[in-house]
Design a protein around this motif. Structure first.
Motif, mmCIF file in Angstrom:
data_model
loop_
_atom_site.group_PDB
_atom_site.id
_atom_site.type_symbol
_atom_site.label_atom_id
_atom_site.label_comp_id
_atom_site.label_asym_id
_atom_site.label_seq_id
_atom_site.Cartn_x
_atom_site.Cartn_y
_atom_site.Cartn_z
ATOM 1 N N UNK A 104 0.774 -1.244 -0.068
ATOM 2 C CA UNK A 104 -0.085 -0.084 -0.016
ATOM 3 C C UNK A 104 0.792 1.257 -0.072
ATOM 4 N N UNK A 105 2.096 1.049 0.620
ATOM 5 C CA UNK A 105 2.824 2.379 0.683
ATOM 6 C C UNK A 105 3.623 2.550 -0.645
ATOM 7 N N UNK A 106 3.921 1.575 -1.004
ATOM 8 C CA UNK A 106 4.760 1.387 -2.522
ATOM 9 C C UNK A 106 3.615 1.893 -3.510
ATOM 10 N N UNK A 107 2.345 1.366 -3.496
ATOM 11 C CA UNK A 107 1.474 1.904 -4.608
ATOM 12 C C UNK A 107 1.274 3.496 -4.499
ATOM 13 N N UNK A 108 1.206 3.892 -3.244
ATOM 14 C CA UNK A 108 1.084 5.466 -2.804
ATOM 15 C C UNK A 108 2.443 6.237 -3.297
ATOM 16 N N UNK A 109 3.537 5.694 -3.344
ATOM 17 C CA UNK A 109 4.624 6.233 -3.834
ATOM 18 C C UNK A 109 4.786 6.170 -5.387
ATOM 19 N N UNK A 110 4.193 5.190 -6.121
ATOM 20 C CA UNK A 110 4.132 5.000 -7.548
ATOM 21 C C UNK A 110 3.142 6.127 -8.168
ATOM 22 N N UNK A 111 1.884 6.164 -7.328
ATOM 23 C CA UNK A 111 0.873 7.174 -7.840
ATOM 24 C C UNK A 111 1.292 8.703 -7.909
ATOM 25 N N UNK A 112 2.019 8.990 -6.689
ATOM 26 C CA UNK A 112 2.594 10.160 -6.738
ATOM 27 C C UNK A 112 3.784 10.336 -7.791
ATOM 28 N N UNK A 113 4.409 9.636 -7.913
ATOM 29 C CA UNK A 113 5.593 9.805 -8.970
ATOM 30 C C UNK A 113 5.014 9.933 -10.498
ATOM 31 N N UNK A 114 4.032 9.085 -10.810
ATOM 32 C CA UNK A 114 3.205 9.156 -11.874
ATOM 33 C C UNK A 114 2.407 10.792 -11.903
ATOM 34 N N UNK A 115 1.810 11.038 -11.009
ATOM 35 C CA UNK A 115 1.136 12.329 -10.807
ATOM 36 C C UNK A 115 2.505 13.588 -11.352
ATOM 37 N N UNK A 116 3.624 13.246 -10.580
ATOM 38 C CA UNK A 116 4.571 14.453 -10.719
ATOM 39 C C UNK A 116 5.047 14.410 -12.297
ATOM 40 N N UNK A 117 5.152 13.169 -13.027
ATOM 41 C CA UNK A 117 5.599 12.881 -14.330
ATOM 42 C C UNK A 117 4.469 13.648 -15.194
ATOM 43 N N UNK A 118 3.476 13.364 -14.799
ATOM 44 C CA UNK A 118 2.263 13.896 -15.656
ATOM 45 C C UNK A 118 2.234 15.311 -15.789
ATOM 46 N N UNK A 119 2.636 16.088 -14.564
ATOM 47 C CA UNK A 119 2.703 17.569 -14.568
ATOM 48 C C UNK A 119 3.671 18.270 -15.206
ATOM 49 N N UNK A 120 4.972 17.694 -15.179
ATOM 50 C CA UNK A 120 6.128 17.833 -16.040
ATOM 51 C C UNK A 120 5.760 17.662 -17.429
ATOM 52 N N UNK A 121 5.285 16.671 -17.874
ATOM 53 C CA UNK A 121 4.748 16.630 -19.281
ATOM 54 C C UNK A 121 3.826 17.486 -19.765
ATOM 55 N N UNK A 122 3.017 17.873 -18.856
ATOM 56 C CA UNK A 122 2.022 19.034 -19.295
ATOM 57 C C UNK A 122 2.587 20.304 -19.334
ATOM 58 N N UNK A 123 3.676 20.692 -18.381
ATOM 59 C CA UNK A 123 4.297 21.792 -18.638
ATOM 60 C C UNK A 123 5.074 22.138 -19.942
ATOM 61 N N UNK A 124 5.727 20.720 -20.611
ATOM 62 C CA UNK A 124 6.305 20.804 -21.589
ATOM 63 C C UNK A 124 5.413 21.200 -22.984
ATOM 64 N N UNK A 125 4.011 20.992 -22.857
ATOM 65 C CA UNK A 125 3.009 21.173 -23.915
ATOM 66 C C UNK A 125 2.742 22.667 -23.762
#
Length: 79
Positions: free
Chosen positions: A58-79
């Motif tokens: 459950x802790x690992x899943x939370x970490x993965x989800x946060x990483x994915x959200x951060x990655x999505x935000x970075x990608x959106x800024x590139x657009x």
């Protein structure tokens, strides 16, 4: 189940849960927010205290989800 959801469902304050585990309240708050990951020995205590409802996965899943959200935000800024 994420720790914050377990605490909410069982009406347990994070300070009370910290006391049960013998850790700091600030530490529990950081686990809930995903800022920190509990040590393996503490994860075992969490698992025991929650009757297996909160696991290391459950802790690992939370970490993965946060990483994915951060990655999505970075990608959106590139657009």
């Amino acid at each position: 189940m994420q720790l914050k959801d377990y605490l909410r469902e069982h009406n347990i304050h994070s300070a009370e849960f910290a006391e049960r585990l013998g850790v700091s309240h600030g530490g529990v708050q950081k686990w809930i927010s995903g800022e920190r990951f509990p040590r393996p020995s503490v994860i075992a205590k969490i698992y025991s205290e929650t009757d297996g409802e909160v696991t290391a996965n459950d802790f690992a899943a939370q970490q993965i989800q946060q990483h994915q959200e951060q990655h999505t935000q970075v990608e959106q800024k590139k657009l």
